[in-house]
Write a protein that holds these residues in place. Structure first.
Motif, PDB file in Angstrom:
ATOM      1  N   LEU A  12      24.256  61.735  40.405  1.00 56.54           N
ATOM      2  CA  LEU A  12      25.921  61.540  40.396  1.00 56.54           C
ATOM      3  C   LEU A  12      26.147  60.755  40.320  1.00 56.54           C
ATOM      4  N   PHE A  13      25.640  59.149  40.964  1.00 58.88           N
ATOM      5  CA  PHE A  13      25.698  57.861  40.993  1.00 58.88           C
ATOM      6  C   PHE A  13      25.734  57.477  39.510  1.00 58.88           C
ATOM      7  N   ASN A  14      24.267  57.897  39.220  1.00 59.39           N
ATOM      8  CA  ASN A  14      24.246  57.611  37.256  1.00 59.39           C
ATOM      9  C   ASN A  14      24.998  58.037  36.406  1.00 59.39           C
ATOM     10  N   TYR A  15      25.925  59.380  36.874  1.00 54.63           N
ATOM     11  CA  TYR A  15      26.380  59.753  36.018  1.00 54.63           C
ATOM     12  C   TYR A  15      28.167  58.824  36.522  1.00 54.63           C
ATOM     13  N   THR A  71      22.800  52.108  30.025  1.00 55.00           N
ATOM     14  CA  THR A  71      22.640  52.476  28.453  1.00 55.00           C
ATOM     15  C   THR A  71      23.236  53.765  28.013  1.00 55.00           C
ATOM     16  N   ASP A  72      24.003  54.816  29.418  1.00 52.23           N
ATOM     17  CA  ASP A  72      24.889  55.649  29.378  1.00 52.23           C
ATOM     18  C   ASP A  72      26.480  55.255  29.453  1.00 52.23           C
ATOM     19  N   ARG A  73      26.954  56.117  28.095  1.00 48.28           N
ATOM     20  CA  ARG A  73      28.389  55.375  28.390  1.00 48.28           C
ATOM     21  C   ARG A  73      29.745  56.810  27.720  1.00 48.28           C
ATOM     22  N   ILE A 171      24.026  42.178  27.836  1.00 46.97           N
ATOM     23  CA  ILE A 171      24.887  41.992  28.414  1.00 46.97           C
ATOM     24  C   ILE A 171      23.937  43.348  29.287  1.00 46.97           C
ATOM     25  N   LEU A 172      23.648  44.378  28.647  1.00 49.46           N
ATOM     26  CA  LEU A 172      23.069  45.469  29.503  1.00 49.46           C
ATOM     27  C   LEU A 172      21.429  45.296  29.713  1.00 49.46           C
ATOM     28  N   SER A 220      31.261  50.066  20.139  1.00 46.07           N
ATOM     29  CA  SER A 220      30.004  50.497  20.396  1.00 46.07           C
ATOM     30  C   SER A 220      29.271  50.032  21.086  1.00 46.07           C
ATOM     31  N   LEU A 221      28.489  51.262  21.464  1.00 48.42           N
ATOM     32  CA  LEU A 221      27.475  51.169  22.337  1.00 48.42           C
ATOM     33  C   LEU A 221      25.995  51.162  21.300  1.00 48.42           C
ATOM     34  N   PRO A 222      25.428  50.232  22.134  1.00 47.02           N
ATOM     35  CA  PRO A 222      24.464  49.594  21.622  1.00 47.02           C
ATOM     36  C   PRO A 222      23.204  51.015  21.371  1.00 47.02           C
TER      37      PRO A 222
END
Length: 309
Positions: A12-15, A71-73, A171-172, A220-222
């Motif tokens: 849940l927290f990763n979501y 890295t999830d968005r 940053i990520l 955009s997400l790397p």
């Protein structure tokens, strides 16, 4: 705590990390593109709080033996015909987060995780009210016309967007490293977190320059990041990356004729060097409980717009 409850919280927290990540990028992009100081400041402050939420979720994931999904968005909504419609996207994001976190609050029993969720729900509720007031005032805002764009700056903007993407990637990477090291080496974790904060400032400075030129920042997400977890690998990779980045900013600055932009790039070049301190922290094996307690516990992007501070 049962393993099944622990795994549920990690999932849940990763979501939630992905939701907070998307909110940060969405709100900062809107801050860069809405040309009104008070609105920019409010958006920036809300983005700071979303970063704190991401940090709280990530630390709990690591504490319970998981790997933070940095890295999830989730989906981001960056553009709309009017400012009012743009801000409605932000209202929708807050209401969706409140609904999701409220469901999670009922679904778990761990008290420490529930306290995090309740804190975040309270913040998101406040954010939604701020956005509603912002939307009411949006009809008074007038965006500057961007119909005439200096095409000669297109090449410079392309270079700046390339630098922006590299800062986003770092940053990520640094946030991931900081979260992973939280319990292994708190000093090193804090130092890398401060590096990430610096890069968030650089990200903001570059994005604002691009926006002021009439172009859009590339948020955009790397495609990928290096997920180093060993302390030595983290220090070596940061040393190499800092040296490379500092040199790259310096070289770009030398090919820029605009004094203000040149000054910003040169400043970033000088700020990119941190590896000496990282090596010192790696070699410091005498960390007292008092010193660990003194480590900074709040994540902030700083002032993205005050370039000369």
């Amino acid at each position: 705590m049962k393993d099944i409850e622990r795994e549920k919280i990690i999932q849940l927290f990763n979501y939630n990390i992905a939701l907070e990540h998307s909110a940060i990028i969405q709100y900062l992009f809107h801050a860069y593109t809405i040309k009104e100081a008070e609105t920019e400041n409010q958006l920036e402050e809300i983005a700071r709080e979303e970063m704190r939420h991401l940090r709280m979720f990530a630390h709990k994931v690591v504490e319970y033996g998981g790997e933070p999904a940095i890295t999830d968005r989730a989906a981001v909504f960056l553009r709309a015909p009017t400012i009012e419609e743009l801000i409605q996207f932000d209202i929708d994001a807050e209401l969706m987060a409140i609904k999701e976190y409220s469901l999670q609050l009922k679904d778990i029993s761990d008290e420490s995780a529930k306290r995090i969720l309740q804190r975040v729900i309270d913040d998101e509720t406040a954010h939604s009210e701020i956005f509603k007031k912002m939307k009411e005032n949006a009809k008074l805002l007038q965006k500057e016309s961007s119909s005439q764009i200096d095409e000669n700056r297109a090449k410079i903007v392309e270079i700046l967007n390339n630098l922006l993407q590299k800062q986003y990637q770092k940053i990520l990477e640094e946030l991931f490293q900081s979260f992973i090291l939280r319990h292994k080496n708190p000093y090193l974790s804090d130092e890398i977190e401060q590096k990430a904060i610096d890069k968030m400032k650089h990200f903001g400075w570059i994005a604002e320059e691009i926006s002021e030129s009439g172009f859009e920042p590339d948020v955009s997400l790397p495609t990928s990041i290096n997920k180093y977890q060993n302390e030595k690998d983290i220090v070596i990779s940061n040393k190499e990356a800092d040296e490379k980045s500092s040199k790259e900013f310096y070289e770009v600055a030398n090919n820029i004729n605009e004094p203000d932009l040149k000054w910003i790039l040169e400043r970033i070049s000088k700020r990119e060097i941190h590896y000496t301190d990282l090596e010192r922290f790696l070699n410091n094996k005498e960390i007292t409980a008092k010193e660990v307690k003194a480590i900074i516990s709040a994540l902030t992007v700083g002032n993205l717009y005050n370039k000369r501070s």
